[in-house]
Design an enzyme around this catalytic site. Structure first.
Site, short mmCIF file in Angstrom:
data_model
loop_
_atom_site.label_atom_id
_atom_site.label_comp_id
_atom_site.label_asym_id
_atom_site.label_seq_id
_atom_site.Cartn_x
_atom_site.Cartn_y
_atom_site.Cartn_z
N ARG A 154 -37.32 -8.95 3.80
CA ARG A 154 -37.68 -8.10 4.95
C ARG A 154 -38.07 -6.69 4.51
NH1 ARG A 154 -34.59 -5.04 8.26
NH2 ARG A 154 -32.63 -5.91 7.49
N TYR A 171 -60.07 -6.10 20.00
CA TYR A 171 -59.46 -7.43 20.09
C TYR A 171 -58.53 -7.48 21.31
CZ TYR A 171 -56.13 -11.16 18.91
OH TYR A 171 -55.30 -12.25 18.96
N ASP A 214 -59.29 -1.52 12.66
CA ASP A 214 -59.19 -2.95 12.44
C ASP A 214 -60.45 -3.36 11.68
OD1 ASP A 214 -59.22 -5.74 12.58
OD2 ASP A 214 -58.28 -5.79 14.56
N LYS A 238 -57.66 -14.29 8.81
CA LYS A 238 -59.09 -14.53 8.88
C LYS A 238 -59.71 -14.61 7.47
CE LYS A 238 -58.43 -14.22 13.34
NZ LYS A 238 -57.10 -13.64 13.49
#
Length: 386
Positions: A49, A103, A175, A200
């Site tokens: 983490r 988005y 982005d 992606k």
């Protein structure tokens, strides 16, 4: 050893960020899946983490080199990266300026979560720099853009945004998913924080969910302080798969970009298409800006079918191209934004952003363009016969 900044792009994709197999001298990175590491007598107290397992650390280096930044972090999804970055720099009473067409998941996150934390936000009317200026406030801390944007492939002038933000000591975030590090490096234009849905193009095979942030060491350290509290780390098995996939990133994206240009030019001439949105077309309103800031125009485009063709039936009639939720895999896919990525927006909100019912987002793969063209023409023919 030769400076990593001097390596070619393919060499960088293959070799930077690989974990050396010191024991068996294997050609690929070993996986370190442990979730429990020693804390005594070690230089680094490792914990998944905390984004500091061996596989995580090395992949950060690859992404940073590709994005021309000092450091990077890898996350379990694009939204995990986006939310961690925004919450790291925004708190109660702060204000963020957001480009209008982004988005749908990012839009939904902002309008549903920011008010809970007392964070103010303003959406621009367009992606032009002139629309950002009137929204500036004394408490504006972040400017958030997406270029090329999802799903209309709008282009925002990154240098203009970076210059404006620096004048007002505002953090800039972008982005960069649609372009990928192969076609665009926002840090070169002064953007502070570069975000990716690594699901992606970085993953590229439609089998990995991941996100990434690339920025200066200072900014990454600040994001890390927030990110460790949200549990958005990526499992080391998936980190390993992502590092493997990124070895072919340049080869894949360049081939897809070449194919997208061919498909965009074909679609623009079709009598059944109302409009094509692709920054590599001279007809694109921001074509000149795209030429200045992109090394390639990307493998994403969108097009609007004329009203006599049902968008959903057209996609059902495709045989080779897959109607599919995500994008950027080796295979070509289509999606209706009104049904998926922007379904959480109201019809009015979608129309304000130019997202019509006949709009189809087209992620171009590595197939031969003539095969994709034949598939589209056959699907149109079948749809018209219904």
């Amino acid at each position: 050893m030769k400076s990593t900044k001097k390596f070619g792009i393919n060499t960088t994709c293959v070799h930077i960020g690989e974990v050396k197999d010191e024991q068996f001298k294997g050609a690929v990175s070993p996986i370190y899946p442990s979730t429990s590491y020693a804390f005594d007598g070690v230089d680094i107290k490792r914990y998944p983490r905390y984004f500091n397992t061996p596989n995580q650390e090395m992949l950060h280096k690859k992404i940073a080199v590709l994005e021309h930044t000092e450091d990077a972090l890898i996350f379990s999804s694009g939204m995990a990266a986006i939310s961690a970055a925004l919450f790291a720099f925004l708190q109660n009473g702060d204000h963020v300026i957001v480009q209008q067409v982004i988005y749908g998941g990012t839009f939904n996150f902002m309008v549903n979560e920011f008010e809970k934390f007392g964070i103010e936000y303003s959406f621009t009317e367009s992606d032009k720099i002139e629309d950002f200026l009137p929204l500036l406030r004394p408490n504006t801390k972040v400017m958030y853009i997406e270029t090329p944007s999802n799903p209309l492939l709008g282009i925002t002038d990154m240098k203009a945004i970076a210059d404006l933000s620096k004048q007002h000591q505002i953090i800039t975030m972008i982005d960069n998913t649609f372009a990928s590090p192969i076609n665009q490096n926002p840090a070169d234009f002064g953007i502070d924080i570069v975000l990716h849905s690594a699901t992606k193009y970085m993953g590229g095979h439609s089998d990995i969910s991941a996100g990434a942030i690339a920025a200066s060491k200072e900014h990454i350290a600040k994001i890390w302080e927030t990110a460790i509290n949200y549990g958005g780390n990526l499992s080391d098995q998936t980190v390993w798969l992502l590092e493997r996939s990124m070895k072919t990133l340049n080869l894949r994206v360049k081939e897809q970009t070449k194919n997208a240009q061919i498909m965009a030019e074909y679609l623009e001439k079709s009598e059944h298409i109302d409009a094509v949105y692709y920054p590599g077309l001279p007809s694109h309103p921001q074509y000149e800006i795209a030429k200045k800031q992109m090394k390639g125009f990307g493998a994403m485009l969108s097009f609007e079918l004329k009203s006599h063709i049902d968008a959903m039936q057209f996609q059902r009639n495709l045989q080779l191209i897959k109607p599919s939720m995500s994008l950027a895999g080796l295979e070509s896919t289509t999606v209706s934004p009104v049904q998926t990525t922007h379904a959480l927006l109201s019809e009015q909100e979608r129309l304000e952003r130019g997202i019509k019912n006949g709009l189809i987002r087209f992620s171009v793969g590595i197939e031969e363009p003539e095969d994709l063209i034949a598939d589209i023409e056959l699907a149109i023919e079948k749809t018209l016969k219904k």
